[in-house]
Design a protein around this motif. Structure first.
Motif, PDB file in Angstrom:
ATOM      1  N   GLU A 272       0.820  -1.215   0.000  1.00 16.68           N
ATOM      2  CA  GLU A 272       0.000   0.000   0.000  1.00 16.68           C
ATOM      3  C   GLU A 272       0.855   1.266   0.000  1.00 16.68           C
ATOM      4  O   GLU A 272       0.520   2.254  -0.678  1.00 16.68           O
ATOM      5  CB  GLU A 272      -0.917  -0.005   1.222  1.00 16.68           C
ATOM      6  CG  GLU A 272      -1.862   1.181   1.285  1.00 16.68           C
ATOM      7  CD  GLU A 272      -2.666   1.226   2.568  1.00 16.68           C
ATOM      8  OE1 GLU A 272      -3.626   2.023   2.625  1.00 16.68           O
ATOM      9  OE2 GLU A 272      -2.340   0.482   3.519  1.00 16.68           O
TER      10      GLU A 272
ATOM     11  N   GLN B  39       0.533   4.481  -2.658  1.00 13.33           N
ATOM     12  CA  GLN B  39       0.216   5.842  -2.235  1.00 13.33           C
ATOM     13  C   GLN B  39       1.225   6.838  -2.796  1.00 13.33           C
ATOM     14  O   GLN B  39       0.852   7.923  -3.279  1.00 13.33           O
ATOM     15  CB  GLN B  39       0.205   5.922  -0.706  1.00 13.33           C
ATOM     16  CG  GLN B  39      -0.138   7.308  -0.162  1.00 13.33           C
ATOM     17  CD  GLN B  39      -1.569   7.700  -0.460  1.00 13.33           C
ATOM     18  OE1 GLN B  39      -2.495   7.049  -0.009  1.00 13.33           O
ATOM     19  NE2 GLN B  39      -1.745   8.772  -1.236  1.00 13.33           N
TER      20      GLN B  39
ATOM     21  N   THR C 219      -7.928   9.327 -13.307  1.00  9.15           N
ATOM     22  CA  THR C 219      -8.085   8.019 -12.662  1.00  9.15           C
ATOM     23  C   THR C 219      -9.316   7.326 -13.246  1.00  9.15           C
ATOM     24  O   THR C 219     -10.183   7.966 -13.843  1.00  9.15           O
ATOM     25  CB  THR C 219      -8.267   8.125 -11.134  1.00  9.15           C
ATOM     26  OG1 THR C 219      -9.431   8.904 -10.857  1.00  9.15           O
ATOM     27  CG2 THR C 219      -7.038   8.751 -10.487  1.00  9.15           C
TER      28      THR C 219
ATOM     29  N   PRO D  67      -8.119   4.913  -7.212  1.00  7.09           N
ATOM     30  CA  PRO D  67      -6.991   4.719  -6.298  1.00  7.09           C
ATOM     31  C   PRO D  67      -7.408   4.129  -4.956  1.00  7.09           C
ATOM     32  O   PRO D  67      -6.670   3.327  -4.372  1.00  7.09           O
ATOM     33  CB  PRO D  67      -6.423   6.126  -6.136  1.00  7.09           C
ATOM     34  CG  PRO D  67      -6.762   6.808  -7.425  1.00  7.09           C
ATOM     35  CD  PRO D  67      -8.114   6.271  -7.803  1.00  7.09           C
ATOM     36  N   SER D  68      -8.601   4.486  -4.474  1.00  8.95           N
ATOM     37  CA  SER D  68      -9.051   3.961  -3.183  1.00  8.95           C
ATOM     38  C   SER D  68      -9.196   2.443  -3.222  1.00  8.95           C
ATOM     39  O   SER D  68      -8.870   1.763  -2.236  1.00  8.95           O
ATOM     40  CB  SER D  68     -10.383   4.602  -2.796  1.00  8.95           C
ATOM     41  OG  SER D  68     -11.376   4.351  -3.779  1.00  8.95           O
ATOM     42  N   PHE D  69      -9.691   1.898  -4.334  1.00 11.92           N
ATOM     43  CA  PHE D  69      -9.800   0.452  -4.463  1.00 11.92           C
ATOM     44  C   PHE D  69      -8.418  -0.191  -4.409  1.00 11.92           C
ATOM     45  O   PHE D  69      -8.184  -1.160  -3.670  1.00 11.92           O
ATOM     46  CB  PHE D  69     -10.491   0.069  -5.776  1.00 11.92           C
ATOM     47  CG  PHE D  69     -10.375  -1.397  -6.106  1.00 11.92           C
ATOM     48  CD1 PHE D  69     -11.285  -2.314  -5.598  1.00 11.92           C
ATOM     49  CD2 PHE D  69      -9.339  -1.875  -6.907  1.00 11.92           C
ATOM     50  CE1 PHE D  69     -11.173  -3.678  -5.876  1.00 11.92           C
ATOM     51  CE2 PHE D  69      -9.215  -3.227  -7.188  1.00 11.92           C
ATOM     52  CZ  PHE D  69     -10.142  -4.128  -6.669  1.00 11.92           C
TER      53      PHE D  69
ATOM     54  N   GLN E 211      -5.627   0.915  -3.174  1.00  5.97           N
ATOM     55  CA  GLN E 211      -4.992   1.043  -1.867  1.00  5.97           C
ATOM     56  C   GLN E 211      -5.659   0.149  -0.818  1.00  5.97           C
ATOM     57  O   GLN E 211      -4.981  -0.437   0.019  1.00  5.97           O
ATOM     58  CB  GLN E 211      -5.005   2.509  -1.447  1.00  5.97           C
ATOM     59  CG  GLN E 211      -4.064   3.373  -2.273  1.00  5.97           C
ATOM     60  CD  GLN E 211      -4.290   4.858  -2.085  1.00  5.97           C
ATOM     61  OE1 GLN E 211      -5.161   5.456  -2.691  1.00  5.97           O
ATOM     62  NE2 GLN E 211      -3.491   5.450  -1.226  1.00  5.97           N
ATOM     63  N   GLN E 212      -6.978   0.034  -0.880  1.00  7.61           N
ATOM     64  CA  GLN E 212      -7.677  -0.839   0.064  1.00  7.61           C
ATOM     65  C   GLN E 212      -7.310  -2.305  -0.166  1.00  7.61           C
ATOM     66  O   GLN E 212      -7.121  -3.072   0.786  1.00  7.61           O
ATOM     67  CB  GLN E 212      -9.185  -0.636  -0.064  1.00  7.61           C
ATOM     68  CG  GLN E 212      -9.667   0.683   0.515  1.00  7.61           C
ATOM     69  CD  GLN E 212     -11.029   1.089  -0.007  1.00  7.61           C
ATOM     70  OE1 GLN E 212     -11.650   0.381  -0.796  1.00  7.61           O
ATOM     71  NE2 GLN E 212     -11.509   2.252   0.420  1.00  7.61           N
TER      72      GLN E 212
ATOM     73  N   HIS F  82      -3.898  -2.838   1.110  1.00 11.01           N
ATOM     74  CA  HIS F  82      -3.920  -2.825   2.573  1.00 11.01           C
ATOM     75  C   HIS F  82      -4.275  -4.214   3.109  1.00 11.01           C
ATOM     76  O   HIS F  82      -3.648  -4.696   4.067  1.00 11.01           O
ATOM     77  CB  HIS F  82      -4.928  -1.793   3.079  1.00 11.01           C
ATOM     78  CG  HIS F  82      -5.063  -1.769   4.565  1.00 11.01           C
ATOM     79  ND1 HIS F  82      -4.125  -1.184   5.397  1.00 11.01           N
ATOM     80  CD2 HIS F  82      -6.021  -2.289   5.392  1.00 11.01           C
ATOM     81  CE1 HIS F  82      -4.494  -1.328   6.655  1.00 11.01           C
ATOM     82  NE2 HIS F  82      -5.632  -2.004   6.694  1.00 11.01           N
TER      83      HIS F  82
END
Length: 323
Positions: A99, A103, A292, A298-300, A302-303, A306
């Motif tokens: 992750e 970022q 994007t 990006p949230s997907f 990074q999650q 994670h």
């Protein structure tokens, strides 16, 4: 839209073949560590430019987007080089090995005002996208469990088992199972249990992941590179169930009532390999000035990373270059 590809492996070949059928997207150049492999790839697919210099590829003015198709552990380096050269970038999954690296790349792309996205091809597939409609329409009632399985024998593939290349089942194919779980249940699970087989090279040759959610839904996800297996998934609902023929390819979904009667089949366009969808969407994003994907924000990315970071922490598995 003109594409320059970093890498000449299997996925680069598949994507180049798929894009050859599209009239508006063209592969114009390729990079490999050796000039011989780059030349062979360019000749096979009739590409006008080949090189063993990353800078040379990224400096080609006619290339709009760099597609990174190298082993996992090189993704961060290659994405960064392309962004430094002011190129939009599409990077194969897994986007990076953790992750933190993801970022850093997304932050840099924002600074450069360039497009950066993860080539998670399944998420662009209309068959996969139909899962949300099936869920919203309650065709099998409330989704309560997913059992997913993916894999095949891959211990004879050096890339798949090399710890230095972030090999193993988790990042290569296990992320497809996690993607399915994310799509129907989200990422906010209440409990996670993992079991893994650590191979001779130190990476996971096989694993099973179990998740529980607040709404009493569960997910059981199995992935292997040490055995032949049946790929697919079963999603069970309060009033029926559905099957997916392949967790990553998603060629077909069959929907059944609680009495085991098939009521609907969703299938993919027969002329599409599947990789075309993400590149067509990329072209649309660039035309609209987006930086994007909506399908893979990006949230997907990074999650997802994670969760894989947490899984590897559970296993005490670090890749080369990690603390």
């Amino acid at each position: 839209m003109n594409i320059g590809i970093i890498g000449t492996g299997a996925i680069a070949a598949i994507v180049t073949t798929a894009l050859a059928k599209l009239e508006t997207i063209h592969v114009r150049g390729v990079y490999s560590r050796t000039i011989e492999k780059a030349e062979q790839f360019a000749e096979k697919y009739n590409l006008p430019f080949y090189t063993n210099s990353l800078d040379d590829l990224c400096q080609q003015s006619e290339i709009d987007v760099i597609y990174v198709a190298t082993p996992h552990s090189f993704h961060k380096e290659h994405v960064l080089i392309a962004l430094i050269h002011d190129k939009h970038v599409l990077c194969e999954k897994p986007f990076t090995i953790n992750e933190k690296d993801a970022q850093e790349l997304f932050d840099f792309a924002i600074e450069k005002k360039l497009f950066l996205g993860e080539a998670f091809w399944t998420r662009f597939n209309p068959v996969f996208q139909s899962l949300k409609d099936i869920q919203d329409q309650q065709l099998i009632g409330e989704f309560k469990s997913v059992i997913a399985n993916i894999g095949g024998y891959g211990l004879n593939n050096d890339r798949l088992i090399d710890k230095n290349l972030a090999g193993g089942a988790l990042l290569d194919i296990g992320v497809y199972n996690l993607n399915l779980m994310f799509e129907i249940f989200g990422h906010e699970f209440t409990e996670m249990t993992t079991v893994w087989n650590q191979g001779a090279t130190g990476v996971d040759y096989q694993h099973t992941l179990c998740f529980a959610f607040a709404n009493q839904a569960t997910a059981t996800l199995h992935a292997t590179i040490q055995a032949q297996t049946m790929n697919g998934a079963l999603i069970s609902g309060s009033e029926g169930y559905l099957t997916i023929d392949h967790v990553s390819e998603c060629n077909q979904i069959d929907i059944y009532t609680h009495q085991h009667e098939k009521i609907q089949t969703v299938t993919k366009h027969p002329e599409m390999i599947g990789y075309e969808y993400e590149f067509l969407q990329l072209a649309a994003c660039l035309k609209q000035g987006k930086t994007t994907f909506d399908e893979v924000p990006p949230s997907f990315t990074q999650q997802l990373l994670h969760v894989t970071d947490c899984i590897r922490q559970d296993w005490q598995l670090n890749y080369s270059g990690e603390a």
